[in-house]
Design a protein around this motif. Structure first.
Motif, short mmCIF file in Angstrom:
data_model
loop_
_atom_site.label_atom_id
_atom_site.label_comp_id
_atom_site.label_asym_id
_atom_site.label_seq_id
_atom_site.Cartn_x
_atom_site.Cartn_y
_atom_site.Cartn_z
N ARG A 273 -10.30 -5.25 -62.67
CA ARG A 273 -9.89 -4.57 -63.90
C ARG A 273 -8.49 -3.97 -63.74
O ARG A 273 -7.63 -4.09 -64.62
N GLY A 274 -8.25 -3.33 -62.60
CA GLY A 274 -6.94 -2.75 -62.34
C GLY A 274 -5.85 -3.80 -62.28
O GLY A 274 -4.74 -3.60 -62.77
N LEU B 20 -15.15 -5.60 -68.88
CA LEU B 20 -13.84 -6.02 -68.39
C LEU B 20 -13.21 -7.04 -69.33
O LEU B 20 -12.04 -6.95 -69.68
N VAL B 21 -14.01 -8.02 -69.76
CA VAL B 21 -13.51 -9.03 -70.69
C VAL B 21 -13.16 -8.39 -72.03
O VAL B 21 -12.16 -8.73 -72.66
N ASP B 22 -14.00 -7.44 -72.47
CA ASP B 22 -13.70 -6.72 -73.71
C ASP B 22 -12.38 -5.98 -73.61
O ASP B 22 -11.56 -5.99 -74.54
N ASP B 23 -12.14 -5.30 -72.47
CA ASP B 23 -10.89 -4.58 -72.26
C ASP B 23 -9.70 -5.54 -72.30
O ASP B 23 -8.65 -5.24 -72.88
N ASP C 50 -4.79 -8.06 -77.56
CA ASP C 50 -4.60 -7.95 -79.01
C ASP C 50 -3.58 -6.86 -79.33
O ASP C 50 -2.70 -7.04 -80.18
N ARG C 51 -3.70 -5.71 -78.64
CA ARG C 51 -2.76 -4.61 -78.87
C ARG C 51 -1.34 -5.03 -78.48
O ARG C 51 -0.37 -4.73 -79.19
#
Length: 204
Positions: free
Chosen positions: A107-108, A183-186, A192-193
């Protein structure tokens, strides 16, 4: 990262795996890798001597099935597993921590790569708006030439990011790691952002 198994823990965990049912050597090594989320992939030189020691102690027996050697726990081995149930709970907790740790590391890595990508694309967008470049020469004065160069640079940055993250994720899963949905959602939310930020910057 600290060792996954402390001294003596691997011996007990091998007994625990065999308490679930007979296994051949490769199956045992694969199970260890899977249950540690890929943080520990033992070699044959690590596993087989310990299995031989367990056999000497009367805790494990082995038999030949074709080209495979099958290991099976004995009654004495089951008794030790039962007697050390508390120790096994501690080992399982450590393994769960290891899986969470590697997920946090992935994730990091994703977030750091996205920050780097955002910075690079923001710099490219600023240069495009101002038409300035530190190394500009008379041949580079044409804004269209400069924009095409920056477009190629942006393509390279995006492709490098995609390749790096894809490699990290595939390696993590191939090692038996747990790719959590959050993690995939993040990743989806951050991309997207980032896409919306870039669109706003380009529209000025």
């Amino acid at each position: 990262m600290a060792p996954v198994f402390s001294h003596g823990d691997l011996r007990l965990y091998l007994l625990n795996l065999l308490d679930e049912g007979p296994r051949h050597g490769y199956d045992i090594m694969q199970a260890l890798s899977d249950r540690t989320g890929g943080t520990y992939t033992p070699s044959a030189g690590t596993v087989y001597p310990r299995l031989a020691k367990l056999e000497e102690e009367g805790l494990v027996t082995k038999s030949i099935d074709g080209r495979k050697t099958i290991y099976e726990i004995t009654a004495a081995g089951r008794a030790e597993v039962a007697a050390r149930a508390g120790d096994l709970e501690g080992i399982e907790a450590n393994l769960a921590d290891s899986v969470r740790l590697i997920a946090d590391e992935v994730r990091g890595s994703v977030r750091e790569a996205m920050r780097s990508l955002r910075a690079d694309l923001a710099a490219a967008s600023d240069e495009q708006r101002t038409g300035a470049t530190p190394t500009a020469t008379p041949a580079d004065d044409d804004p269209r030439v400069h924009s095409r160069e920056q477009l190629h640079r942006a393509d390279a940055v995006v492709n490098e990011f995609r390749a790096r993250v894809r490699s990290d994720l595939r390696t993590h899963v191939a090692r038996g790691g747990d790719l959590v949905a959050s993690l995939v959602d993040d990743l989806a939310v951050e991309l997207d952002r980032l896409g919306r930020d870039i669109t706003r910057s380009l529209r000025g």
